[in-house]
Design an enzyme around this catalytic site. Sequence first.
Site, PDB file in Angstrom:
ATOM      1  N   ASP A  10       0.850  -1.191   0.000  1.00  0.00           N
ATOM      2  CA  ASP A  10       0.000   0.000   0.000  1.00  0.00           C
ATOM      3  C   ASP A  10       0.880   1.234   0.000  1.00  0.00           C
ATOM      4  OD1 ASP A  10      -2.596   1.446   0.415  1.00  0.00           O
ATOM      5  OD2 ASP A  10      -1.585   2.048   2.263  1.00  0.00           O
ATOM      6  N   GLU A  95      -1.202  -1.047  -6.080  1.00  0.00           N
ATOM      7  CA  GLU A  95      -2.336  -0.269  -6.564  1.00  0.00           C
ATOM      8  C   GLU A  95      -2.157   0.060  -8.032  1.00  0.00           C
ATOM      9  OE1 GLU A  95      -3.153   3.360  -4.425  1.00  0.00           O
ATOM     10  OE2 GLU A  95      -2.387   2.490  -2.580  1.00  0.00           O
ATOM     11  N   ASP A 175      -2.552   1.449   7.235  1.00  0.00           N
ATOM     12  CA  ASP A 175      -1.858   1.176   5.973  1.00  0.00           C
ATOM     13  C   ASP A 175      -1.610  -0.321   5.774  1.00  0.00           C
ATOM     14  OD1 ASP A 175      -1.844   3.901   5.538  1.00  0.00           O
ATOM     15  OD2 ASP A 175       0.234   4.188   6.167  1.00  0.00           O
TER      16      ASP A 175
END
Length: 225
Positions: A10, A95, A175
């Site tokens: 992340d 991501e 996170d």
Amino acid sequence: MENTNPVGIDLGLDSFVAVSDGTKIGKPNFMQQKRKKIAKWQKIVARRNKGSKRRERAKARLQRTYEYSTSQSDDYLHKLSDTLVNSGYTSFAVEDLHIQNMVKNCRLAGSIQDASWNRFIQLLSYKAESAGLGVVKVDAKNTSKECSNCGNIQEMPLSERTYICNRCGMQKDRDINASINILNRATLGQRGSHAQGDNIRPQQEATIEELRTDKTHPLQDAVIA
Ligand SMILES: [Zn+2]
């Protein structure tokens, strides 16, 4: 190579990156300093009269500051991606920044941050693939709001550093929780879970492609941007 040790990454809020095995890598100080310096010279340029020599000098100074910071952060991102590729992980879920970009831009008001994340993913992908390791890009929508243990979605204001699930009670660094969600989205459809705990429920075992086309699937909203 067998994918025995996949991880999710992340792009964190108070860390630079958070890894689903619990590792957090902090934002280097120079990135903060860089942002301040660039902002300072941008203000100076804006203050000075258009067409003036002083403005031109300030612009040159801004440009040099920007270039120096970029090469400094490039060194850092090379080291970080080398470290991750050599840490024994067998694949990386990250991501897909193209999907999330607009959200990130207004949330963090930081195109510099976005640029370094983009660069980081570019370097990591390149190095991982060269080393024969997989890289999967997933839609990271709601990865901060979703409980990585039970799938509950709840609001997560930026001030909340810990995800405390109001359904199952799980407590995890915000996170790290997001990075486990990223990993789970990448490994959906594979047997077993590689995150901390068995987070993949049987009814969710489907490939990302299947989820995209299955309008009735409970994860549909989470998978489609
Ligand atoms: Zn939960």
